[in-house]
Design an enzyme around this catalytic site. Structure first.
Site, PDB file in Angstrom:
ATOM      1  CG  ASP A   9      -1.986  -1.125   1.082  1.00  0.00           C
ATOM      2  OD1 ASP A   9      -2.878  -1.002   0.216  1.00  0.00           O
ATOM      3  OD2 ASP A   9      -1.878  -2.120   1.816  1.00  0.00           O
ATOM      4  CG  ASN A  85      -7.883  -2.678  -4.526  1.00  0.00           C
ATOM      5  OD1 ASN A  85      -6.943  -2.877  -3.756  1.00  0.00           O
ATOM      6  ND2 ASN A  85      -8.767  -1.716  -4.314  1.00  0.00           N
ATOM      7  CG  HIS A  86      -5.865   1.643  -5.266  1.00  0.00           C
ATOM      8  ND1 HIS A  86      -6.203   2.970  -5.387  1.00  0.00           N
ATOM      9  CD2 HIS A  86      -6.527   1.190  -4.177  1.00  0.00           C
ATOM     10  CE1 HIS A  86      -7.028   3.306  -4.399  1.00  0.00           C
ATOM     11  NE2 HIS A  86      -7.233   2.244  -3.653  1.00  0.00           N
TER      12      HIS A  86
END
Length: 433
Positions: A9, A85-86
């Site tokens: 992240d 997912n991003h």
């Protein structure tokens, strides 16, 4: 014994608050992780997804990532990663490009052994497609096995993916699962398997108040040791102001002056009663006092003719939009269209073609993405008597929205064949053009 940095992240490329400096902060945080790896005698850096904030990172972000990965490669430290997912694209992933350059390894069903540990990967999978997963991996002969995955897993907050199911259905006995997606670091043990989130490396939301960092994971013959390491990141000043009935902007300014604002992101939260306070006035004052950027959360109830009471939030408009989208209960297809139109860096002139491509891909590859699901508010009402937690990223209803988008943007046949995403690892990387 094998030691790895578990990070994820990093959201490189996120221009938070529309600030170029904040965008650079996300790349700087990733570079600090790399620097710690070079100084820390680790055997690998393991990234649990969302290396980038969206699927179309810009050139400075790509060049910065490549430079950092080259430093790891020069030091003989492998970079092992999965897709979040991003950053997920149709077809080839940016991670595939880095792998072809010899700077990264994309983890999957085959084991990648570092020291005495076999690493496997599970990219983010939309909830509508998880029933298709069989959790079968190629065997290994290492002493330990680790799964790296991206999603909201139990037993942590907002979970929509059962870790127990993964462990029960997998043909591999995992000693640890290293996770990304949840920006809150946490660790638990399930069925003698350690499950841990490393958290984000920069504050992607005003709600992320705790220091950012990563995990240092050590695999010894008799134990798995997981320790938290913090990163030095841009300071955030959280200024809480409780206003009495006759207090207003002067009290807010007085409170703001009590904090060191030099180059900080300042979040001012107003509570109590008090006079009307214009957010722009507070933000301008904080910038004059040295802040990089400032935002205001007015938590007071604002009564309009006795009929309207609302909670006004200005600190993180992106968060506010995401929350409203969640409340709408859109299907995953509609959420994908929303991301393309609103959140990605697709040029305005290219949005129509990009939306058409995404919808065609979903129609071909994932029809379940258009299946209706409960609105978040409906799910909360249903579970209220059981006091169960709502899922933060509730998704997937409102097939009509996605269908209307399809009708407006799709000019070719809906039945046109497309490649299985599972087989996209060896694509020609056409999406990178």
């Amino acid at each position: 014994m094998t030691r790895v940095i578990h990070t994820g992240d990093t959201h490189i490329g996120y221009q938070q608050y529309h600030s170029p400096e904040r965008r650079q902060d996300f790349l700087d945080a990733f570079e600090r992780v790399v620097a710690d790896a070079l100084d820390g005698d680790v055997d690998a850096v393991v990234h649990a997804g969302d290396l980038y904030h969206d699927r179309r990172p810009e050139l400075p972000d790509l060049l910065g990532t490549l430079a950092a990965l080259r430093r790891l490669d020069d030091a003989g430290i492998p970079f092992l990663a999965i897709v979040g997912n991003h950053e997920s694209t149709r077809g080839g992933q940016w991670l595939d490009l880095f792998e072809r350059l010899g700077l990264a390894t994309r983890l999957g069903r085959d084991p990648h052994v570092v020291g005495d540990v076999a690493f496997y990967g599970l990219d983010h999978v939309p909830r509508s497609r998880r029933d298709e997963l069989d959790y079968q991996f190629e065997p290994h002969d290492a002493e330990r096995a680790v799964l790296v995955a991206h999603g909201l897993f139990t037993p942590f907050a907002h979970a929509d993916w059962e870790t127990e199911t993964v462990l029960a259905e997998s043909n591999i006995d995992f000693d640890a699962i290293l996770l990304g997606d949840n920006h809150v670091p946490d660790t638990a043990e399930l069925d003698e398997t350690w499950v841990t989130y490393c958290g984000s490396t920069e504050r992607a939301s005003a709600s992320e108040r705790d220091p950012r960092g990563y995990n240092l994971v050590q695999f010894a013959p008799d134990e798995v040791d997981i320790r938290r390491r913090t990163l030095e990141t841009r300071p955030f000043a959280f200024v809480e102001v409780d206003l009495a009935g006759d207090e207003g902007i002067e009290r807010v300014r007085q409170r703001v002056r009590e904090f060191d604002l030099e180059d900080a992101v300042v979040i001012v939260e107003l509570r109590g009663e008090g006079e009307t306070v214009t957010p722009a006035a507070v933000e301008s004052f904080a910038v004059e006092e040295g802040a990089l950027v400032a935002r205001v959360n007015d938590k007071r109830d604002i009564d309009d003719d006795g009929e309207l009471a609302t909670d006004v939030t200005f600190a993180d408009p992106d968060d506010a939009v995401r929350e409203r989208v969640r409340e709408m209960g859109l299907s995953s297809a509609a959420l994908d269209v929303d991301e393309t139109v609103r959140a990605s860096k697709v040029a305005d002139s290219n949005v129509r073609d990009e939306v058409r491509e995404r919808v065609e891909s979903l129609l071909s590859d994932d029809p379940g993405a258009f299946v209706a699901a409960e609105r978040e508010s409906d799910a909360e009402d249903e579970n209220k008597d059981e006091n169960s937690e709502g899922v933060e990223d509730a998704t997937e209803s409102d097939t009509e929205t996605a269908t209307e988008t399809t009708a407006e943007t799709t000019t070719e046949s809906d039945s046109e064949a497309a490649a299985d995403p599972a087989a996209s690892r060896d694509s020609s990387l056409g999406d990178f053009a």
